[in-house]
Design an enzyme around this catalytic site. Structure first.
Site, PDB file in Angstrom:
ATOM      1  N   CYS A  33       0.829  -1.218   0.000  1.00 42.71           N
ATOM      2  CA  CYS A  33       0.000   0.000   0.000  1.00 42.71           C
ATOM      3  C   CYS A  33       0.858   1.259   0.000  1.00 42.71           C
ATOM      4  O   CYS A  33       0.352   2.347  -0.242  1.00 42.71           O
ATOM      5  CB  CYS A  33      -0.953   0.017   1.190  1.00 42.71           C
ATOM      6  N   ASP A  35       2.272   2.638   2.542  1.00 37.36           N
ATOM      7  CA  ASP A  35       2.162   3.438   3.761  1.00 37.36           C
ATOM      8  C   ASP A  35       3.423   3.316   4.612  1.00 37.36           C
ATOM      9  O   ASP A  35       4.061   2.264   4.642  1.00 37.36           O
ATOM     10  CB  ASP A  35       0.939   3.006   4.576  1.00 37.36           C
ATOM     11  N   CYS A  59      -3.010   5.294   5.650  1.00 34.88           N
ATOM     12  CA  CYS A  59      -4.470   5.291   5.686  1.00 34.88           C
ATOM     13  C   CYS A  59      -4.987   5.606   7.087  1.00 34.88           C
ATOM     14  O   CYS A  59      -4.221   5.661   8.055  1.00 34.88           O
ATOM     15  CB  CYS A  59      -4.978   3.927   5.249  1.00 34.88           C
ATOM     16  N   CYS A 103      -2.678  -2.965   8.523  1.00 29.16           N
ATOM     17  CA  CYS A 103      -2.330  -1.630   9.034  1.00 29.16           C
ATOM     18  C   CYS A 103      -1.891  -1.737  10.491  1.00 29.16           C
ATOM     19  O   CYS A 103      -0.957  -1.060  10.916  1.00 29.16           O
ATOM     20  CB  CYS A 103      -3.512  -0.678   8.921  1.00 29.16           C
TER      21      CYS A 103
HETATM   22 FE1  FES Z   1      -1.667   0.255   4.228  1.00 28.38          FE
HETATM   23 FE2  FES Z   1      -3.479   0.867   5.934  1.00 28.38          FE
HETATM   24  S1  FES Z   1      -3.771   0.582   3.814  1.00 28.38           S
HETATM   25  S2  FES Z   1      -1.374   0.695   6.292  1.00 28.38           S
END
Ligand code: FES
Length: 145
Positions: A33, A35, A59, A103
């Site tokens: 993702c 992140d 997110c 996450c």
């Molecule tokens: Fe990747 Fe939440 S979508 S940490």
């Protein structure tokens, strides 16, 4: 979809920021993702986490889980902090949707990465603590944050 606690920690995250000259800093990233989460620890001579701050580029669930994770480790010893798993963080948030479990894993790994950094700097070994695979501390220059 999200519990009230998740919404609360997302809209009003605790312990956001950074700590100068932190005892331990951990940065982790999720390649899928994209992140990124960074956690700073201020650890005293008794190995107690006196202060903790985080920055998360991710997110809403990542923000909420990092916020809750920092609340859970504050005041704990480095050994107790290792016990704060993503499951514990999720439970404290009254759950997360299945697609958002990764996450919370990032939050657990950020704690481990910061503990790892502290242990490296102080020549300490904590049984069961390994450098997280998602640790990207060495790839990210400090100034970028
Ligand atoms: Fe990747 Fe939440 S979508 S940490």
């Amino acid at each position: 979809m999200y519990s009230e606690k998740v919404m609360d920690h997302f809209t009003n995250p605790r312990n956001v920021g950074e700590i100068e000259n932190a005892s331990g800093v951990g940065t982790v990233g999720n390649a899928k993702c994209g992140d990124i989460m960074r956690i700073y620890f201020d650890i005293d001579d008794n190995q107690v986490i006196r202060d903790v701050k985080f920055k998360t580029f991710g997110c809403g669930a990542a923000v909420a889980t990092s916020s809750m994770a920092t609340e859970l480790v504050k005041g704990k010893t480095i050994y107790e902090a290792l016990e704060v798993t993503n499951k514990a963080v999720m439970e404290a948030l009254d759950g997360l949707p299945p697609v958002k479990v990764h996450c919370s894993l990032l939050a657990e790994e950020a704690i481990h990465a910061a503990l790892w950094d502290y242990c490296q700097k102080n020549n300490i070994t904590i049984e069961g603590l390994n450098k997280p695979k998602s640790d990207i501390s060495e790839e990210e220059p400090e100034e970028e944050y």
